[in-house]
Design an enzyme around this catalytic site. Structure first.
Site, mmCIF file in Angstrom:
data_model
loop_
_atom_site.group_PDB
_atom_site.id
_atom_site.type_symbol
_atom_site.label_atom_id
_atom_site.label_comp_id
_atom_site.label_asym_id
_atom_site.label_seq_id
_atom_site.Cartn_x
_atom_site.Cartn_y
_atom_site.Cartn_z
ATOM 1 C CB SER A 222 51.917 12.719 8.360
ATOM 2 O OG SER A 222 53.115 13.463 8.229
ATOM 3 C CG ASP A 464 52.570 21.718 8.310
ATOM 4 O OD1 ASP A 464 53.560 21.379 7.634
ATOM 5 O OD2 ASP A 464 51.603 20.962 8.527
ATOM 6 C CG HIS A 467 51.829 17.767 6.810
ATOM 7 N ND1 HIS A 467 52.370 18.110 8.035
ATOM 8 C CD2 HIS A 467 51.858 16.419 6.754
ATOM 9 C CE1 HIS A 467 52.708 17.012 8.689
ATOM 10 N NE2 HIS A 467 52.416 15.970 7.935
#
Length: 491
Positions: A222, A464, A467
């Site tokens: 990702s 998070d 990312h």
């Protein structure tokens, strides 16, 4: 806050919202300023058949060196080369019942990465390396005839950002920091400045002219998709691509028809042949066949001009390791009769096999870029115990050094890249360094943190810090990409 020596490392899988789909809607003429990013759909990665282990094989097989000539070391040594450390297991803690129920109601989904808890080694009394020492590690695999793009620092850039969540609909929700109320915007006002040269800001017209008639593929997880979406957003200032994907899963393809240029994303978080132990359930351990190619992406890149390959955070998940179709070890598995090893064991062998896959292709004539590991930035606790990335400015170059597992992963990647370069030269193939590690180590301010969703007091969701916000510091990767492509065209 450092983790106590006696605290055992315990993985759990982060959950992720709207992570997987990347289909974009074109913006109609004259509506560029009105388009809002639509919520992207989610599909699970393709499952494959689980191959059972024959009785008795678990006790017979132990991890051992692959019998390849290229296993010889290449100039620097990692801890994992000396021995694969034994990892002690700790049972997972169950969520409290009200949190389990709340998560079911919230619609949150399994994140596609995990983050380790590094346990300091008392026996290692060495001082952490300086950043200059880390940069020297890349000397043998870098293009030394050119300026080192990746040695530098972040400097102020009042002109950024060059797109927003209102002008680009390629931004997935969990990276849409502006939409979800991040109050500060200073993280958008920095650019990377190499020490010995200038790095121009990404010019979409120039980029599309450079790649006219070419193809570009991202192979990885990702974060690789995060990079690809940044590129599409930067190009959206002048044109959007047409989605020509043959499937609606995580393997996607787009074309810029006016430039005869296409971009592909091949989902391969482990790079090698992988199976789920439980079909359609990514929370369960995966079986990694560390000496077998992932035939799907290997065959798809045959005619691609530029391939950017990367992998990292998935290797901290519970996994079973196979060599020659036999179970030889595992990471965080419950079996007591299987050798427990660190993620360094699988990380090294996965990159070795992935590069061998590329070098095995008869028709591949492209340039392969290894985009190195991008560190996460959890502070004041592990990811599953309130750890966060709340800083609001980049580190200066001397404020943070690469160490612990981040340094080990980086060394392994450089080590395997050198082996691939040597093998590639015999076939006329190029393997190049795309060194994102040091620049991104200095950007703790660029992650979504809690700004990848609306707050819900009834749901506990990890922050998070893996990312990157879009727009955000990851846009600099495409500044790097332009310069790397220029160098290839000049050679």
């Amino acid at each position: 806050m450092p983790i106590k020596e006696e605290e055992k490392e315990k993985p759990e899988t982060l959950r992720e919202e709207d992570e997987n789909s990347t289909k974009f809607m074109p913006i109609k003429e004259g509506e560029e300023g009105k388009e809002k990013p639509e919520k992207l759909r989610e599909e699970d990665e393709n499952s494959t058949k689980f191959m059972p282990i024959k009785d008795g094989e678990e006790e017979k097989e132990k991890p051992e060196k692959l019998p390849e000539e290229d296993e010889k070391r290449t100039g620097f040594i990692t801890n994992s080369e000396i021995t694969d450390k034994i990892v002690l297991r700790e049972p997972r803690k169950k969520l409290e019942r009200h949190n389990q129920q709340a998560k079911k109601q919230s619609g949150h989904h399994q994140r596609d990465f995990t983050v380790p808890k590094f346990v300091p080694q008392k026996a290692d009394k060495k001082k952490p390396p300086r950043n200059s020492d880390v940069r020297n590690l890349s000397f043998d695999v870098a293009d030394t005839e050119y300026c080192d793009l990746f040695s530098g620092e972040w400097v102020k850039n009042p002109e950024g950002p060059y797109y927003t969540n209102d002008t680009c609909n390629a931004i997935q929700q969990h990276q849409n920091c502006l939409q979800f109320g991040r109050p500060d915007t200073d993280f958008l006002k920095w650019r990377w400045k190499p020490d010995a040269c200038e790095l121009p800001i990404f010019d979409p017209t120039q980029f599309l002219e450079l790649v006219r008639g070419k193809s570009l593929a991202f192979v990885g997880d990702s974060v690789a998709r995060n990079h690809m979406q940044s590129l599409i957003c930067l190009l959206s200032r002048i044109v959007y691509p047409e989605d020509i994907s043959e499937t609606q899963d995580q393997n996607r393809r787009w074309i810029y028809k006016d430039y005869d240029f296409n971009i592909s994303m091949f989902w391969a978080p482990y790079l090698v042949r992988t199976e789920k132990t439980v079909p359609n359930d990514v929370t369960q351990p995966f079986n990694l066949y560390l000496d077998e190619f992932d035939e799907f992406w290997k065959n798809q890149i045959q005619g691609v001009d530029y391939v950017i390959i990367s992998a990292g955070h998935w290797f901290f998940r519970p996994t079973n390791f196979y060599l020659n179709r036999r179970l030889v070890g595992c990471l965080y598995c419950p079996q007591s009769n299987v050798t427990h090893v660190t993620s360094y064991f699988s990380y090294r062998r996965a990159f070795r096999t992935a590069f061998r896959a590329i070098n095995s292709l008869e028709n591949y004539k492209g340039v392969t870029f290894l985009r190195t590991f991008a560190p996460s930035h959890f502070e004041n606790g592990p990811w599953d115990k309130g750890g966060d990335c709340a800083r609001r400015r980049p580190f200066k170059r001397n404020e943070k050094v690469l160490d612990d597992y981040n340094l080990e992963y980086y060394k392994i990647q450089l080590d395997e890249l050198k082996i691939a370069q040597r093998a590639g030269r015999r076939r006329g193939l190029k393997f190049k360094l795309f060194d994102a590690t040091q620049p991104m180590l200095l950007r703790p301010d660029g992650h979504p943190s809690k700004y990848g969703r609306w707050p819900n007091p009834n749901v506990t969701v990890p922050n998070d810090c893996v990312h990157w916000c879009l727009p955000g510091p990851i846009d600099a990767w495409n500044d790097f990409l332009v310069e790397l492509l220029k160098r290839e065209l000049a050679d």
